[in-house]
Design an enzyme around this catalytic site. Sequence first.
Site, PDB file in Angstrom:
ATOM      1  N   LYS A 119       5.276  -6.262  -4.301  1.00  0.00           N
ATOM      2  CA  LYS A 119       5.137  -7.088  -5.509  1.00  0.00           C
ATOM      3  C   LYS A 119       5.786  -6.411  -6.725  1.00  0.00           C
ATOM      4  O   LYS A 119       6.572  -7.031  -7.435  1.00  0.00           O
ATOM      5  CB  LYS A 119       3.646  -7.370  -5.791  1.00  0.00           C
ATOM      6  CG  LYS A 119       2.985  -8.154  -4.656  1.00  0.00           C
ATOM      7  CD  LYS A 119       1.534  -8.495  -4.951  1.00  0.00           C
ATOM      8  CE  LYS A 119       0.620  -7.297  -4.938  1.00  0.00           C
ATOM      9  NZ  LYS A 119       0.484  -6.656  -3.611  1.00  0.00           N
ATOM     10  N   THR A 120       5.472  -5.128  -6.907  1.00  0.00           N
ATOM     11  CA  THR A 120       6.066  -4.400  -8.034  1.00  0.00           C
ATOM     12  C   THR A 120       7.585  -4.350  -7.879  1.00  0.00           C
ATOM     13  O   THR A 120       8.336  -4.528  -8.852  1.00  0.00           O
ATOM     14  CB  THR A 120       5.506  -2.957  -8.072  1.00  0.00           C
ATOM     15  OG1 THR A 120       4.086  -3.035  -8.019  1.00  0.00           O
ATOM     16  CG2 THR A 120       5.939  -2.228  -9.318  1.00  0.00           C
ATOM     17  N   ASP A 152       0.208  -5.872 -13.273  1.00  0.00           N
ATOM     18  CA  ASP A 152      -0.344  -5.669 -11.935  1.00  0.00           C
ATOM     19  C   ASP A 152      -1.850  -5.917 -12.017  1.00  0.00           C
ATOM     20  O   ASP A 152      -2.436  -5.773 -13.092  1.00  0.00           O
ATOM     21  CB  ASP A 152      -0.065  -4.215 -11.514  1.00  0.00           C
ATOM     22  CG  ASP A 152      -0.113  -4.038 -10.002  1.00  0.00           C
ATOM     23  OD1 ASP A 152      -0.257  -5.045  -9.280  1.00  0.00           O
ATOM     24  OD2 ASP A 152       0.001  -2.891  -9.542  1.00  0.00           O
ATOM     25  N   THR A 184      -4.006  -8.959  -5.724  1.00  0.00           N
ATOM     26  CA  THR A 184      -4.380  -8.942  -4.313  1.00  0.00           C
ATOM     27  C   THR A 184      -5.417 -10.033  -4.067  1.00  0.00           C
ATOM     28  O   THR A 184      -5.797 -10.295  -2.941  1.00  0.00           O
ATOM     29  CB  THR A 184      -5.009  -7.580  -3.958  1.00  0.00           C
ATOM     30  OG1 THR A 184      -5.979  -7.266  -4.949  1.00  0.00           O
ATOM     31  CG2 THR A 184      -3.973  -6.493  -3.915  1.00  0.00           C
ATOM     32  N   ARG A 217       5.090   0.003   2.403  1.00  0.00           N
ATOM     33  CA  ARG A 217       4.619   1.287   1.866  1.00  0.00           C
ATOM     34  C   ARG A 217       4.036   2.165   2.982  1.00  0.00           C
ATOM     35  O   ARG A 217       4.252   3.370   2.999  1.00  0.00           O
ATOM     36  CB  ARG A 217       3.583   1.079   0.760  1.00  0.00           C
ATOM     37  CG  ARG A 217       3.011   2.411   0.274  1.00  0.00           C
ATOM     38  CD  ARG A 217       2.036   2.271  -0.879  1.00  0.00           C
ATOM     39  NE  ARG A 217       2.686   1.904  -2.115  1.00  0.00           N
ATOM     40  CZ  ARG A 217       2.310   0.900  -2.889  1.00  0.00           C
ATOM     41  NH1 ARG A 217       1.291   0.154  -2.546  1.00  0.00           N
ATOM     42  NH2 ARG A 217       2.948   0.652  -4.007  1.00  0.00           N
TER      43      ARG A 217
HETATM   44  P1  ADP Z   1       2.979  -3.626  -4.212  1.00  0.00           P
HETATM   45  O1  ADP Z   1       3.357  -3.732  -5.667  1.00  0.00           O
HETATM   46  O2  ADP Z   1       2.898  -4.940  -3.534  1.00  0.00           O
HETATM   47  O3  ADP Z   1       1.767  -2.761  -3.964  1.00  0.00           O
HETATM   48  P2  ADP Z   1       5.467  -2.116  -4.036  1.00  0.00           P
HETATM   49  O4  ADP Z   1       6.427  -3.073  -4.624  1.00  0.00           O
HETATM   50  O5  ADP Z   1       5.063  -0.972  -4.905  1.00  0.00           O
HETATM   51  O6  ADP Z   1       4.179  -2.866  -3.465  1.00  0.00           O
HETATM   52  O7  ADP Z   1       6.129  -1.579  -2.680  1.00  0.00           O
HETATM   53  C1  ADP Z   1       5.781  -0.354  -2.078  1.00  0.00           C
HETATM   54  C2  ADP Z   1       7.006   0.349  -1.510  1.00  0.00           C
HETATM   55  O8  ADP Z   1       7.413  -0.339  -0.341  1.00  0.00           O
HETATM   56  C3  ADP Z   1       8.216   0.333  -2.438  1.00  0.00           C
HETATM   57  O9  ADP Z   1       8.348   1.529  -3.146  1.00  0.00           O
HETATM   58  C4  ADP Z   1       9.402   0.168  -1.517  1.00  0.00           C
HETATM   59  O10 ADP Z   1       9.906   1.442  -1.176  1.00  0.00           O
HETATM   60  C5  ADP Z   1       8.835  -0.452  -0.285  1.00  0.00           C
HETATM   61  N1  ADP Z   1       9.193  -1.875  -0.165  1.00  0.00           N
HETATM   62  C6  ADP Z   1       8.431  -2.918  -0.567  1.00  0.00           C
HETATM   63  N2  ADP Z   1       9.013  -4.098  -0.257  1.00  0.00           N
HETATM   64  C7  ADP Z   1      10.163  -3.798   0.363  1.00  0.00           C
HETATM   65  C8  ADP Z   1      11.206  -4.597   0.944  1.00  0.00           C
HETATM   66  N3  ADP Z   1      11.144  -5.931   0.951  1.00  0.00           N
HETATM   67  N4  ADP Z   1      12.262  -3.954   1.490  1.00  0.00           N
HETATM   68  C9  ADP Z   1      12.295  -2.604   1.512  1.00  0.00           C
HETATM   69  N5  ADP Z   1      11.346  -1.795   1.000  1.00  0.00           N
HETATM   70  C10 ADP Z   1      10.280  -2.371   0.425  1.00  0.00           C
END
Ligand code: ADP
Length: 349
Positions: free
Chosen positions: A66-67, A111, A160, A219
């Site tokens: 998401k981030t 977030d 979430t 992640r």
């Molecule tokens: P959330 O905000 O949903 O908790 P993040 O955006 O921080 O998740 O993603 C976590 C890590 O996973 C990122 O740092 C990235 O390295 C990896 N990641 C997430 N989505 C992808 C994607 N679609 N392709 C490749 N790597 C991804």
Amino acid sequence: MTERIVTGTAREEDLSSEGGLRPRRLDEYIGQEKVKENLSIGMEAARQRGEPFDHVLLYGPPGLGKTTLARIIAAEMEANIRVTSGPAIERPGDMASILTQLAAGDVLFIDEIHRLGKVVEEILYPAMEEYSLSWVMGKGLSAQSINLKVEPFTLVGATTRYAMLSPPLRDRFGTVYRLDFYDQPAMEAIVERSARITGVPIDREGVVEIARRGRGTPRVANRLLRRVRDYAQVRADGSVTAEVAAKALALLQVDRLGLDELDDRLLRTIAEKYDGGPVGLETLAASIGEESDTIMDVYEPYLMKLGFLARTPRGRVATKLAYAHLELDYPAKLDRQQPSLWEGDGGGS
Ligand code: ADP
């Protein structure tokens, strides 16, 4: 919260490495094809009209990207991004100050947006709708309400817990996207990409093995890759094969499906202590000594995805598949009982 190797929530160790692995543009972002296509059309249209992109809400379990997507939206729109979170914005004044400092076209990423307080949230409504906010100056009889202008901006909210978002906030997002767990081919592509970027020698079977145990969560896969790499360096010749990956992950107690000791304990508790369920979330949380929010956000989504756990109106239930995975006999009485749990209000039985 218990520290788990397979949690989708960011851990201290992820922070230093994630920056380099985060895809920066939409075409580097693996999987979530529908979301990507819709975003790409929406952004193109906004660019053609010279308008900021519509507010977007992203929801799904932690670690799914998401981030990353919020940052990509800013990059693709050639805009600056301001990153914050629901719990960090404590007072209405904090929110007002963030909003009035935005420049035209900026992306504001919040977030855990479901954790915004009600009064803080209300400042957002007119800002999202008509780029303005009303602010009360002074106190008592001399109090005066003034309208402040906010530059046109894009709010990207992440949560979430879609259900915990207030309906007025939900309604103010132009689009809502649900991120789902990644399928095996997408997970493999993610592991391959991360191995390439970090220079880890890995063969095809090694990729498959790590991808399979990554809980459909980028992640987690990236974290497992780091641990396997350490193992390969110390206990093997440095390159990752299926065998090296399997040994390293067995040592970390991550099983073939990516489940760890805590998932195991949760399922066993339902099966053995509560006869397969239904058992209420709070009771379950107390039994395994974990917070109910963590169970709901972090453990359950993946167990439900695997079909091991079901949420019913009367509580959590371990499914036949879970019993098979735990190598326990499925009680015959559950075969007869469980279908009736799905009738909605649980009445009648
Ligand atoms: P959330 O905000 O949903 O908790 P993040 O955006 O921080 O998740 O993603 C976590 C890590 O996973 C990122 O740092 C990235 O390295 C990896 N990641 C997430 N989505 C992808 C994607 N679609 N392709 C490749 N790597 C991804």
